[in-house]
Design an enzyme around this catalytic site. Sequence first.
Site, mmCIF file in Angstrom:
data_model
loop_
_atom_site.group_PDB
_atom_site.id
_atom_site.type_symbol
_atom_site.label_atom_id
_atom_site.label_comp_id
_atom_site.label_asym_id
_atom_site.label_seq_id
_atom_site.Cartn_x
_atom_site.Cartn_y
_atom_site.Cartn_z
ATOM 1 N N ASP A 55 0.834 -1.199 0.000
ATOM 2 C CA ASP A 55 0.000 0.000 0.000
ATOM 3 C C ASP A 55 0.871 1.252 0.000
ATOM 4 O O ASP A 55 1.713 1.434 0.879
ATOM 5 C CB ASP A 55 -0.909 -0.010 1.234
ATOM 6 N N HIS A 115 -7.383 9.867 -2.183
ATOM 7 C CA HIS A 115 -6.817 9.747 -0.826
ATOM 8 C C HIS A 115 -7.716 10.347 0.250
ATOM 9 O O HIS A 115 -7.750 9.872 1.386
ATOM 10 C CB HIS A 115 -5.450 10.424 -0.791
#
Length: 292
Positions: A55, A115
């Site tokens: 990630d 995000h």
Amino acid sequence: MVIYPTVNLNDQVSIPILGYGTGTAWYKPAGDKSVNRELVESIKAAIRLGYRHLDGAEVYGTEAELGVAIQESGIAREDLFVTTKVRTNIADIPGAIEQSLQKLQLDYVDLYLIHAPFFAKSDRDLQDAWAAMEKVQQSGKAKAIGVSNYLKPHIEATLKTATIPIAINQIEYHPYLQHGDLLSYHREKGIKVACYGPLTPAIRAQGGPVDSEVSKLARKYNTSEGNILLRWSLDRGDVSVTTSRKAFRLEEYLRVLSFELTPEEIDTISQLGQQKHYRAFWQEKFAEDDRS
């Protein structure tokens, strides 16, 4: 090597339930173009241990390290699940994914996320950004697309015009931040949950109401308190992302796959956790929501 389970996203992309994160402990200052060899070696160590879900995010400044580690790992690209996120260049999502892929030395990512929703001044901004994400997926540069740090109103606004469903929402999630009805809303809409900060009660919010129960269960299962919290997040959510600078910690986290909490134990931790509220990340952005 540990082989661990996956779950299917709503478009049938399979995501490993435990991810190695390159934020938090590895976050680089804006403008730092160096390659952190310590991080490269840590990612390679994680891959050797069996982690396949990696990630990252453009704002972490660690995509280059991910790219180098993937190239040096000797693992086939199709055997890895790579996530990155757009934030800094949210106004130009087509350009942002190109920059990320160049740093990652990849032709595509498995999961691309917005995000955070805080760039948006209106619902239209959220919808336009999602339309750009849909084009990224349609181009083949991301197998799945999703969001991060979205609350219910952000998701509702996005879904009004979406032609491709949101696959996943990556959120801070632990016993002291259970998000009310957000998770049930996710289930209703077929959106998977990815949890970050799962160890917060043991790392940043010690001395809280879950401590004694977590300690008791750690003794019962002959594991660490952190692994009890990580197991709770896996049992309540779908995917968890964690990290460490220490290889022995990464190996320890994999032991979470060798046991499961009982429904009663999960409920006990959940109920105790509701006695305290603690947010480790984005505190200022979510201050109003946390007071409500």
